[in-house]
Design a protein around this motif. Structure first.
Motif, PDB file in Angstrom:
ATOM      1  N   ARG A 238       9.834   3.032   7.988  1.00  0.00           N
ATOM      2  CA  ARG A 238      10.922   2.131   8.054  1.00  0.00           C
ATOM      3  C   ARG A 238      11.339   2.060   9.347  1.00  0.00           C
ATOM      4  O   ARG A 238      11.970   1.393   9.893  1.00  0.00           O
ATOM      5  CB  ARG A 238      12.186   3.231   7.385  1.00  0.00           C
TER       6      ARG A 238
ATOM      7  N   LYS B  61       5.051  -1.076   2.553  1.00  0.00           N
ATOM      8  CA  LYS B  61       5.482   0.064   3.109  1.00  0.00           C
ATOM      9  C   LYS B  61       4.860   1.218   1.899  1.00  0.00           C
ATOM     10  O   LYS B  61       4.665   2.385   2.131  1.00  0.00           O
ATOM     11  CB  LYS B  61       6.592   0.269   3.592  1.00  0.00           C
ATOM     12  N   GLY B  62       5.792   1.036   0.811  1.00  0.00           N
ATOM     13  CA  GLY B  62       5.517   1.758  -0.381  1.00  0.00           C
ATOM     14  C   GLY B  62       4.161   1.966  -0.916  1.00  0.00           C
ATOM     15  O   GLY B  62       3.655   3.034  -1.140  1.00  0.00           O
TER      16      GLY B  62
ATOM     17  N   TYR C 138       6.797   6.898   4.108  1.00  0.00           N
ATOM     18  CA  TYR C 138       7.626   5.834   3.879  1.00  0.00           C
ATOM     19  C   TYR C 138       8.899   5.653   4.904  1.00  0.00           C
ATOM     20  O   TYR C 138       9.074   4.646   5.539  1.00  0.00           O
ATOM     21  CB  TYR C 138       8.353   5.651   2.571  1.00  0.00           C
ATOM     22  N   GLN C 139       9.455   7.015   5.202  1.00  0.00           N
ATOM     23  CA  GLN C 139      10.265   6.911   6.136  1.00  0.00           C
ATOM     24  C   GLN C 139       9.764   6.880   7.458  1.00  0.00           C
ATOM     25  O   GLN C 139      10.648   6.127   8.162  1.00  0.00           O
ATOM     26  CB  GLN C 139      10.946   8.515   6.255  1.00  0.00           C
TER      27      GLN C 139
ATOM     28  N   GLN D  53       7.079  -5.407   4.646  1.00  0.00           N
ATOM     29  CA  GLN D  53       7.687  -5.476   3.380  1.00  0.00           C
ATOM     30  C   GLN D  53       7.908  -4.267   2.879  1.00  0.00           C
ATOM     31  O   GLN D  53       6.849  -3.287   2.972  1.00  0.00           O
ATOM     32  CB  GLN D  53       7.155  -6.713   2.504  1.00  0.00           C
ATOM     33  N   PRO D  54       9.073  -3.926   2.316  1.00  0.00           N
ATOM     34  CA  PRO D  54       9.212  -2.658   1.311  1.00  0.00           C
ATOM     35  C   PRO D  54       7.924  -2.128   0.375  1.00  0.00           C
ATOM     36  O   PRO D  54       7.575  -0.982   0.443  1.00  0.00           O
ATOM     37  CB  PRO D  54      10.569  -2.637   0.547  1.00  0.00           C
TER      38      PRO D  54
ATOM     39  N   TYR E   3       8.639   2.752  -5.287  1.00  0.00           N
ATOM     40  CA  TYR E   3       9.699   3.355  -4.414  1.00  0.00           C
ATOM     41  C   TYR E   3      10.097   2.403  -3.446  1.00  0.00           C
ATOM     42  O   TYR E   3      11.273   2.125  -3.270  1.00  0.00           O
ATOM     43  CB  TYR E   3       9.005   4.729  -4.031  1.00  0.00           C
ATOM     44  N   GLY E   4       8.924   1.818  -2.831  1.00  0.00           N
ATOM     45  CA  GLY E   4       9.516   0.692  -1.797  1.00  0.00           C
ATOM     46  C   GLY E   4      10.501  -0.303  -2.312  1.00  0.00           C
ATOM     47  O   GLY E   4      11.324  -0.760  -1.832  1.00  0.00           O
TER      48      GLY E   4
ATOM     49  N   ARG F 143      13.789   1.423  -2.684  1.00  0.00           N
ATOM     50  CA  ARG F 143      14.453   1.523  -1.356  1.00  0.00           C
ATOM     51  C   ARG F 143      14.774   0.432  -0.680  1.00  0.00           C
ATOM     52  O   ARG F 143      15.646   0.614   0.071  1.00  0.00           O
ATOM     53  CB  ARG F 143      13.453   2.594  -0.676  1.00  0.00           C
ATOM     54  N   ARG F 144      14.502  -0.627  -1.167  1.00  0.00           N
ATOM     55  CA  ARG F 144      14.729  -1.934  -0.337  1.00  0.00           C
ATOM     56  C   ARG F 144      16.246  -2.189  -0.297  1.00  0.00           C
ATOM     57  O   ARG F 144      16.925  -2.135  -1.172  1.00  0.00           O
ATOM     58  CB  ARG F 144      14.257  -3.089  -1.025  1.00  0.00           C
TER      59      ARG F 144
END
Length: 150
Positions: free
Chosen positions: A150, A6-7, A146-147, A2-3, A81-82, A85-86
């Protein structure tokens, strides 16, 4: 993954990078650690009515709470941020990294200034560099991790 997860992971790695940068600077220049996080923790505890004890135990709790608040800031900025960015397209780390670093820096410096622990307007160039550089490293690291996730 999940975003937000990841964040959080990216923010954790960014926080480690910030700490490595800060302690590396302390090692190279022989400077002491900042007592600002400890003072912020003490003033926050006073404001919300939390008794941290007395003497050495109080000092140890203040230091632990100040460090804990730094981790909360780093993880919180990463999680936010996650969330932001979602579903959005890829943004290069070099572009978003300084923004994440500024957010983390604001997350630590704004409460310190509001509690009158420090006054950034009175800082010299060396003090600013000691704060900006580790936060920039945090932001670039967090954005890059984070990148990759993804």
């Amino acid at each position: 993954m999940q975003p937000v997860t990841k964040g959080l992971l990216a923010g954790a790695v960014g926080t480690i990078a910030l700490n490595l940068t800060t302690y590396g600077d302390m090692l190279l220049r022989g400077r002491a650690s900042s007592d600002v996080p400890t003072q912020v923790a003490d003033r926050l505890a006073d404001r919300i009515g939390v008794d941290l004890g007395d003497g050495e135990a109080k000092s140890n709790r203040e230091q632990a709470a100040g460090t804990f608040l730094g981790y909360v800031t780093g993880l919180g900025v990463g999680a936010a941020y996650g969330l932001l960015r979602r579903g959005s397209g890829a943004l290069p780390a070099w572009a978003v990294g300084p923004l994440l670093g500024a957010a983390a820096m604001a997350g630590s410096d704004a409460p310190a200034a509001a509690l009158r622990v420090t006054d950034p307007a009175s800082w010299d160039l060396t003090s600013w560099a000691s704060d900006v550089v580790p936060h920039l490293v945090y932001g670039l690291t967090t954005a890059s991790v984070y990148q990759v996730l993804r």
